[in-house]
Enzyme design. Structure first.
Site, PDB file in Angstrom:
ATOM      1  N   ASP A 171      -4.621  19.253 -15.369  1.00  0.00           N
ATOM      2  CA  ASP A 171      -5.117  17.954 -15.845  1.00  0.00           C
ATOM      3  C   ASP A 171      -4.712  17.861 -17.313  1.00  0.00           C
ATOM      4  OD1 ASP A 171      -6.563  15.834 -16.931  1.00  0.00           O
ATOM      5  OD2 ASP A 171      -8.200  16.061 -15.492  1.00  0.00           O
ATOM      6  N   LYS A 178      -6.666   6.794 -20.073  1.00  0.00           N
ATOM      7  CA  LYS A 178      -6.860   7.313 -21.418  1.00  0.00           C
ATOM      8  C   LYS A 178      -5.617   7.043 -22.277  1.00  0.00           C
ATOM      9  CE  LYS A 178     -10.605   8.540 -19.372  1.00  0.00           C
ATOM     10  NZ  LYS A 178     -10.859   9.864 -18.835  1.00  0.00           N
ATOM     11  N   ARG A 232       0.837  -1.206   0.000  1.00  0.00           N
ATOM     12  CA  ARG A 232       0.000   0.000   0.000  1.00  0.00           C
ATOM     13  C   ARG A 232       0.871   1.255   0.000  1.00  0.00           C
ATOM     14  NH1 ARG A 232      -1.830   2.060   4.487  1.00  0.00           N
ATOM     15  NH2 ARG A 232      -2.091   0.078   5.547  1.00  0.00           N
TER      16      ARG A 232
HETATM   17  C1  LIG Z   1     -11.223  10.304 -17.540  1.00  0.00           C
HETATM   18  C2  LIG Z   1     -10.744  11.602 -17.021  1.00  0.00           C
HETATM   19  C3  LIG Z   1     -10.523  11.787 -15.640  1.00  0.00           C
HETATM   20  C4  LIG Z   1     -10.819  10.724 -14.616  1.00  0.00           C
HETATM   21  O1  LIG Z   1     -10.021   9.590 -14.779  1.00  0.00           O
HETATM   22  P1  LIG Z   1     -10.443   8.100 -14.296  1.00  0.00           P
HETATM   23  O2  LIG Z   1      -9.260   7.290 -14.681  1.00  0.00           O
HETATM   24  O3  LIG Z   1     -11.700   7.752 -15.034  1.00  0.00           O
HETATM   25  O4  LIG Z   1     -10.674   8.172 -12.839  1.00  0.00           O
HETATM   26  C5  LIG Z   1     -10.048  13.020 -15.234  1.00  0.00           C
HETATM   27  N1  LIG Z   1      -9.814  14.020 -16.109  1.00  0.00           N
HETATM   28  C6  LIG Z   1     -10.026  13.878 -17.434  1.00  0.00           C
HETATM   29  C7  LIG Z   1      -9.745  15.017 -18.346  1.00  0.00           C
HETATM   30  C8  LIG Z   1     -10.502  12.672 -17.933  1.00  0.00           C
HETATM   31  O5  LIG Z   1     -10.729  12.545 -19.248  1.00  0.00           O
END
Ligand SMILES: *Cc1c(COP(=O)(O)O)cnc(C)c1O
Length: 416
Positions: A205, A230, A75
């Protein structure tokens, strides 16, 4: 297992570094690629080594340069997390350290829980990823943190929001915004944050454009945050999250919170993610080329009101930001159809190669209708304000042949 930081790794370029640094085959019985270490706990080399490992894990002392510290318990960290973290660093220009999480939301929430406390504030751009929006409204604000939203791309409004915020801990930028692809000037927001007396951290992000086409750390941001589900993962078959930064101390704090929350990326997923890193640049370049060919070929189609894609920007400020911070336009575009929601749904119904699904960044093309799915929690007023109309369809382009995709989209438009 990860070996101590190898300084010579910085002398090679990213595509080489991602395949060579941070992994010592001798620690995996000579295996050319990393093994998976599923163990939940690790045997100490001596009681003294155990004492030392705990002292470092609890932040009571710092590892010496080149010191090899015993692992403790998965963890906290494990070999596959360390290997993936070491390999992702060279992909992000200006990065020194990384931490992996079991989803993008785990990465984003750990950033908030580490750097914002009740009574503090943070500035964020809108529209924002739906999950992050939920985190803010359903957890952070009820806990007593103040979120200050500003429209993506509105430079003066962002500078003003930062300058006038009190007890400011974090500025969270999502650029390009989803699904309108509006870009926010990362360098300008980072400069505004540096001038604030609280010296808030700037997190970007970077899921849509990074790590191949946009480098927030090189533009002055402190943290680059990813849904590794992604493009980094790339095959729509795993969940993951990554935070990358310039200051190893910030990453050490994030790993401390991660150990408490228990949201580290598990060994099998860390191993999968690590194996995908060497090809992320190849995949994203192909996806961006495909998207650009298709988006530009669709411009002027009689059934389309607009094609939204960075190479098609006309607003001078958006063009300026794009040229300053993105090297290529990326693999995502949106279309607005004549005939609103009905036409959009007919378009989706006619797709065979592309799949009607949320998510993005995989090698297969995914298409969705944001107003009724990913953005359905927004009010009518918010949807209108941020340009997420019911005529809008978002397309994440994969690595199929672009002519097949274009033919499919043209045929679907004819029927829509
Ligand atoms: C998908 C996504 C997230 C969240 O990610 P998860 O892996 O689904 O928790 C956050 N920011 C953006 C821009 C995303 O496309």
């Amino acid at each position: 297992m990860a070996s101590p930081r190898d300084k010579t790794a910085y002398l090679v370029r990213p595509p080489t570094a991602v395949l060579t640094r941070g992994f010592d085959p001798r620690l995996s019985v000579g295996s050319a690629r990393p093994a998976v270490f599923r163990s939940s706990t690790y045997v100490f080399s001596s009681p003294e080594a155990a004492e030392r490992a705990f002292s470092i894990a609890l932040g009571k002392s710092r590892p010496a340069e080149g010191e090899s510290v015993d692992l403790i318990y998965s963890r906290l960290s494990h070999p596959n997390a360390e290997i993936a973290e070491d390999h992702v660093v060279p992909l992000e220009k200006g990065a020194e350290a990384a931490a992996v999480f079991n989803s993008g939301m785990a990465a984003i929430s750990t950033v908030f829980f580490t750097f914002c406390q009740p009574g503090t504030s943070f500035v964020y751009t809108v529209p924002l990823y739906g999950g992050t929006q939920h985190l803010i409204h359903q957890l952070l604000e009820p806990m007593g943190m103040k979120g200050i939203p500003v429209a993506a791309g509105d430079g003066p409004a962002i500078a003003k929001a930062i300058a006038s915020a009190g007890n400011l801990r974090l500025v969270l930028i999502e650029s390009p915004a989803n699904p309108t692809l509006v870009m926010t000037d990362i360098a300008a927001a980072s400069a505004a944050a540096r001038e604030h007396h609280d010296r808030p951290l700037v997190a970007v992000d970077n899921t849509f454009m990074g790590p191949t086409f946009q480098h927030p750390l090189a533009l002055g941001a402190d943290l680059s945050v990813y849904s590794a589900t992604k493009y980094l993962g790339g095959f729509s078959d795993m969940l993951g999250g990554v935070v990358i930064g310039r200051d190893p101390e910030l990453l050490a704090r994030l790993r401390g919170t991660r150990a408490i929350l228990g949201n580290i990326l598990q060994p099998d997923e860390a191993w999968m993610l690590d194996g995908r890193l060497p090809t992320v640049g190849l995949r994203m370049n192909r996806q961006s080329k495909n998207a650009q060919r298709i988006a530009e070929a669709l411009v002027g189609h009689p059934k389309l009101r607009r094609v939204i894609y960075p190479s098609l920007f006309t607003d001078p400020e958006q063009v300026r930001i794009r040229d300053a911070q993105c090297s290529y336009p990326g693999g995502i575009f949106s279309i607005q159809l004549d005939g609103g929601k009905r036409a959009a749904f007919e378009f989706l119904r006619r797709l065979r190669i592309a799949k009607n699904a949320v998510s993005l960044g995989g090698v297969e093309t995914l298409v969705c209708h944001p107003a009724t799915t990913t953005h359905s929690e927004m009010s009518e007023e918010e949807l209108a304000r941020y340009g997420v109309g019911d005529d809008l369809v978002r397309i994440s382009v994969g690595i199929e042949h672009w002519r097949d995709l274009l033919a499919e989209f043209l045929a679907a438009l004819d029927g829509a």
